[in-house]
Design a protein around this motif. Structure first.
Motif, short mmCIF file in Angstrom:
data_model
loop_
_atom_site.label_atom_id
_atom_site.label_comp_id
_atom_site.label_asym_id
_atom_site.label_seq_id
_atom_site.Cartn_x
_atom_site.Cartn_y
_atom_site.Cartn_z
N GLU A 314 0.92 -0.89 0.09
CA GLU A 314 0.21 0.10 -0.26
C GLU A 314 0.87 1.17 -0.14
O GLU A 314 0.59 2.26 -0.52
N THR A 315 1.87 1.35 0.02
CA THR A 315 2.29 1.97 0.56
C THR A 315 3.13 2.79 -0.37
O THR A 315 3.44 4.36 -0.62
N GLU A 316 2.95 2.93 -2.11
CA GLU A 316 3.41 3.71 -2.97
C GLU A 316 1.70 4.11 -3.41
O GLU A 316 1.86 4.85 -3.76
N SER A 384 15.53 -1.60 0.94
CA SER A 384 16.42 -0.56 0.41
C SER A 384 16.37 -1.13 -1.33
O SER A 384 17.40 -0.90 -1.25
N SER A 385 15.05 -2.28 -1.62
CA SER A 385 15.51 -2.99 -3.26
C SER A 385 15.31 -1.52 -3.80
O SER A 385 15.57 -1.78 -4.57
N GLY A 386 15.13 -0.61 -3.40
CA GLY A 386 14.81 0.91 -3.96
C GLY A 386 13.31 1.11 -5.07
O GLY A 386 12.51 1.66 -5.29
N LYS A 387 12.85 -0.31 -4.71
CA LYS A 387 11.03 -0.73 -4.80
C LYS A 387 9.91 0.54 -4.68
O LYS A 387 8.91 1.18 -4.79
N ILE A 388 10.21 1.22 -3.18
CA ILE A 388 9.15 2.16 -2.69
C ILE A 388 9.40 3.09 -2.02
O ILE A 388 11.05 3.07 -2.12
N ARG A 389 9.15 3.88 -1.81
CA ARG A 389 9.85 5.75 -0.93
C ARG A 389 9.01 6.11 0.01
O ARG A 389 7.70 6.97 -0.24
N PRO A 390 9.03 4.92 0.67
CA PRO A 390 7.98 5.49 1.94
C PRO A 390 8.06 6.95 2.64
O PRO A 390 8.55 8.24 2.24
#
Length: 466
Positions: A314-316, A384-390
């Motif tokens: 949901e973060t995105e 850390s995988s860079g998939k999201i920017r919380p």
């Protein structure tokens, strides 16, 4: 004093003799809940005998069990807060006191005399008043016998049962004259004090254990206690002293404040673990059995791994949203009119869009420290995988929030950071605990200060004296 009570216990082993707080039927005369020496016969039977025919008694008891009480409802948690439903009927005594049975007046006098003779060398400060539950069916209808003495003083008293009458049939002046004649004193020397309790809602669960309390049919007790002097039995509402008594069951499963309470309980457990780790080394603590959340019978067992995955997915959705609610608070909207409504929304969907705050809502429900640390590292590894920017609130200055931001932007030492957290449980717990403290304090101040009636809390937030 313990030796004196032990002497009475050894002399009368069949009776219950103990130092304890005043039970309700003594407190109504003493007006306090101080320590006393209490004596009664403890009956372990649930039902008293009804007649002399055991078979008939069994039939009567079975019939009572089958029919039940028309005033009781078997309520489930989702209907507890429905004001249209009947509550359980109130009790005049605590649950444990239902097992208190009387002694004969002769035995009561023997015990009182033994106790009195044992106090001849006792100081006034060390002396305890003794109350003995007696049988009101005997001649004179004795109900309670009490005495207190020391090396220089002696006092005794007796409470008798005079029957039950409708309020309008009680002749107050006649009662006073009878007592004055019995004590051979003037009626003018008698001081009068009356009190009355008005039950507004709920039932007192003073003698129940914690698990019973958290699953009680409602979350507390509200009553008024009125006191006045004078020869009037009807409560003079204008001139009497009124005490408002509110009994709240902390941590009740249906309480709207349960979201904050869960945070407080988890923080307490984590703090104790950190204290133990500091004192004896973290290797002395078994993370797989170290409790974070105590499971309460009746509470829902949560799948925290699924909740964490849902949060990451949901973060995105909200991470790149330009507009946020006022003050970053998602449990208060234009339609919020009461604190109860706000707290219910907080219980359902949290209080903030801040990623670390939402992560705390998941981690505080972990049953063990091992589960908490595992989920924390899983979340940080995904970030850390860079998939999201919380999203991190600008006012959030915790170390975990800074770590989340660095990992999401591509920290060169991400693998080393995660390895250090895995091998240093105190560091991992400290990161999470700091977020929990900040979020809980934020909810107590910032969230509640947004409500119109919370002027005092709003003042605390404004003056920054948190």
């Amino acid at each position: 004093m313990e030796n004196i009570l032990k002497l009475v216990q050894e002399s009368y082993p069949k009776f219950f003799v103990q130092k304890q707080k005043s039970p309700s039927y003594v407190q109504m005369y003493t007006k306090n809940n101080n320590d006393i020496a209490i004596v009664y016969f403890k009956n372990k039977q649930t039902f008293t005998s009804i007649g002399n025919n055991p078979q008939k008694n069994s039939e009567v008891i079975d019939e009572l069990d089958l029919t039940g009480s028309p005033l009781k409802l078997d309520l489930s948690l989702h209907t507890i807060l429905d004001d249209t439903l009947l509550t359980d009927e109130p009790q005049l005594w605590a649950k444990e006191e239902a097992l208190h049975y009387p002694l004969s007046i002769e035995k009561a006098r023997e015990i009182a005399n033994l106790y009195n003779s044992s106090l001849t060398q006792c100081t006034k400060e060390d002396s305890l008043p003794m109350w003995i539950l007696t049988n009101p069916s005997e001649e004179g209808h004795p109900l309670l016998l009490t005495m207190q003495s020391d090396s220089h003083h002696f006092a005794r008293g007796i409470v008798v049962y005079d029957g039950a009458l409708p309020l309008e049939d009680v002749e107050f002046s006649s009662l006073i004259e009878t007592y004055a004649l019995q004590e051979k004193i003037s009626a003018d020397m008698i001081k009068i004090s009356l009190d009355c309790k008005y039950l507004i809602s709920g039932i007192s669960y003073g003698s129940h254990n914690t698990d019973e309390l958290l699953n009680a049919p409602h979350s507390g007790l509200t009553e008024l206690r009125c006191e006045w002097s004078g020869k009037v039995l009807k409560t003079p509402f204008i001139s009497c002293k009124v005490y408002f008594e509110q009994e709240v069951i902390i941590g009740h499963l249906a309480s709207p404040c349960n979201a904050i309470w869960k945070s407080v309980c988890s923080l307490h457990s984590m703090n104790q673990l950190l204290v133990d780790m500091t004192a004896a080394g973290y290797s002395s603590v078994n993370l797989e059995t170290a409790t974070i959340r105590h499971m309460v019978p009746g509470s829902k067992r949560l799948d925290n791994t699924k909740r964490l995955n849902d949060l990451l997915n949901e973060t995105e959705i909200y991470a790149y949203t330009a507009e946020f609610p006022p003050g970053g608070c998602i449990c208060i909207s234009e339609d919020t009119t009461s604190l109860k409504q706000c707290m219910a929304a907080m219980q359902a969907r949290g209080s903030s869009n801040d990623f670390t705050y939402r992560l705390w809502d998941v981690l505080r429900d972990c049953e063990t420290a091992e589960e908490l640390i595992t989920l924390l590292i899983q979340a940080l590894k995904f970030i850390s995988s860079g998939k999201i920017r919380p999203f991190i609130d600008a006012n959030n200055k915790t170390y975990l929030s800074k770590l989340v931001l660095k990992l999401s932007r591509g920290h060169s030492q991400a693998a080393k950071v995660l390895k250090n957290l895995r091998t240093s449980p105190p560091q991992a717990l400290s990161l999470v605990a700091q977020v929990g403290v900040e979020k809980t304090m934020w909810e107590y101040t910032r969230v509640m200060s947004l409500l119109e009636h919370s002027f005092f809390i709003a003042g605390i937030w404004t003056s920054e004296s948190r």
